[in-house]
Design an enzyme around this catalytic site. Structure first.
Site, PDB file in Angstrom:
ATOM      1  N   HIS A 175      -8.741  21.954  16.925  1.00  0.00           N
ATOM      2  CA  HIS A 175      -9.320  20.782  17.425  1.00  0.00           C
ATOM      3  C   HIS A 175     -10.721  20.075  16.146  1.00  0.00           C
ATOM      4  O   HIS A 175     -11.238  21.726  16.400  1.00  0.00           O
ATOM      5  CB  HIS A 175      -9.420  20.518  19.621  1.00  0.00           C
ATOM      6  CG  HIS A 175      -8.615  20.881  19.776  1.00  0.00           C
ATOM      7  ND1 HIS A 175      -7.689  19.760  20.307  1.00  0.00           N
ATOM      8  CD2 HIS A 175      -7.700  21.971  20.297  1.00  0.00           C
ATOM      9  CE1 HIS A 175      -6.498  19.942  20.744  1.00  0.00           C
ATOM     10  NE2 HIS A 175      -6.963  21.478  20.918  1.00  0.00           N
ATOM     11  N   ASN A 234       7.973  41.134  20.194  1.00  0.00           N
ATOM     12  CA  ASN A 234       8.239  41.327  21.147  1.00  0.00           C
ATOM     13  C   ASN A 234       7.736  40.924  22.153  1.00  0.00           C
ATOM     14  O   ASN A 234       7.476  39.922  22.381  1.00  0.00           O
ATOM     15  CB  ASN A 234       7.160  43.135  21.488  1.00  0.00           C
ATOM     16  CG  ASN A 234       7.626  44.013  22.488  1.00  0.00           C
ATOM     17  OD1 ASN A 234       7.993  44.066  23.582  1.00  0.00           O
ATOM     18  ND2 ASN A 234       7.454  45.170  22.203  1.00  0.00           N
ATOM     19  N   ALA A 247      -3.637  46.418  16.138  1.00  0.00           N
ATOM     20  CA  ALA A 247      -3.804  45.730  18.020  1.00  0.00           C
ATOM     21  C   ALA A 247      -5.378  44.608  17.852  1.00  0.00           C
ATOM     22  O   ALA A 247      -6.323  45.682  17.749  1.00  0.00           O
ATOM     23  CB  ALA A 247      -3.329  46.408  18.275  1.00  0.00           C
ATOM     24  N   ARG A 275      -8.141  49.576   4.640  1.00  0.00           N
ATOM     25  CA  ARG A 275      -7.737  49.986   3.253  1.00  0.00           C
ATOM     26  C   ARG A 275      -6.353  49.635   2.778  1.00  0.00           C
ATOM     27  O   ARG A 275      -5.746  48.482   3.000  1.00  0.00           O
ATOM     28  CB  ARG A 275      -7.586  51.839   3.391  1.00  0.00           C
ATOM     29  CG  ARG A 275      -6.031  52.592   4.387  1.00  0.00           C
ATOM     30  CD  ARG A 275      -6.517  53.260   4.882  1.00  0.00           C
ATOM     31  NE  ARG A 275      -5.259  53.805   5.219  1.00  0.00           N
ATOM     32  CZ  ARG A 275      -3.596  54.407   5.272  1.00  0.00           C
ATOM     33  NH1 ARG A 275      -3.690  53.737   3.842  1.00  0.00           N
ATOM     34  NH2 ARG A 275      -2.929  54.561   5.490  1.00  0.00           N
ATOM     35  N   GLY A 293       0.175  44.189  18.945  1.00  0.00           N
ATOM     36  CA  GLY A 293      -0.214  43.916  20.106  1.00  0.00           C
ATOM     37  C   GLY A 293      -2.291  42.873  20.302  1.00  0.00           C
ATOM     38  O   GLY A 293      -2.663  43.892  19.639  1.00  0.00           O
TER      39      GLY A 293
END
Length: 202
Positions: free
Chosen positions: A113, A83, A158, A181, A140
């Protein structure tokens, strides 16, 4: 060993030497073209993605905008979907299996870095590969950090920050991301939490 070879070997390297800047600029031009395409030019989008990425399946779709460093260092399997706002820092190899589902604002970072400021200010950086298995759903605003391997059939909640490997067949969430789980056969009948499918063709 030149700086590109060092980069691909996971060694400290300098990103502005040995043609790496030019390769990133070439990628940026392709990305710009991809992100500016009208939505109706679906076939052209697919062609550009297959030209940009190192390896893809036949079915691939990434919602614009999409960003990456090189493109050729990313391999995705069949039936890949991402997406909006996928960002991949692919200085290290990124390998993603088939049937990936990636939600908006996911970031995959192979780049890093040094921690010490003197070392960091030297200009050296590194890239450590990331591997993501088959049938993975990434929620997301997830961030995946250098060196991580994610197993098959994994669901990542998310907002997670994935700093360590995840095994097959688990749900994992949080910062840092941790397994909550296993995914079991009982999960097959539900489409959301405790809501059962009312259809037979799933």
């Amino acid at each position: 060993m030149n700086q590109k070879e060092r980069m691909l070997s996971g060694l400290p390297y300098k990103a502005w030497l040995d043609g790496l800047t030019e390769e990133r600029n070439a990628c940026k031009q392709k990305i710009y073209e991809y992100n500016m395409l009208p939505p109706a030019q679906y076939q052209k989008r697919t062609e550009l993605l297959k030209d940009l990425l190192g390896k893809t399946g036949e079915e691939i779709h990434i919602e614009a905008p999409f960003h990456c460093d090189y493109g050729w260092n990313i391999e995705v399997g069949e039936n890949f979907y991402a997406n909006y706002n996928l960002t991949v820092l692919d200085v290290g190899k990124v390998t993603i299996g088939k049937n990936a589902q990636i939600a908006p604002n996911v970031s995959i970072y192979t780049a890093g870095h040094p921690v010490h400021p003197d070392s960091r200010n030297s200009g050296y950086e590194y890239g450590i590969p990331i591997t993501i298995g088959d049938n993975v759903w990434i929620g997301g605003n997830t961030v995946i950090l250098p060196g991580v391997t994610i197993g098959n059939n994994v669901v990542i909640g998310a907002g997670s920050v994935v700093a360590k490997d995840l095994p097959d067949n688990v749900i994992a969430v949080g910062n840092p991301c941790r397994v909550i789980r296993k995914i079991t056969e009982d999960d097959r009948k539900y489409y959301y939490k405790d809501r059962e499918f009312d259809v037979e063709d799933y």
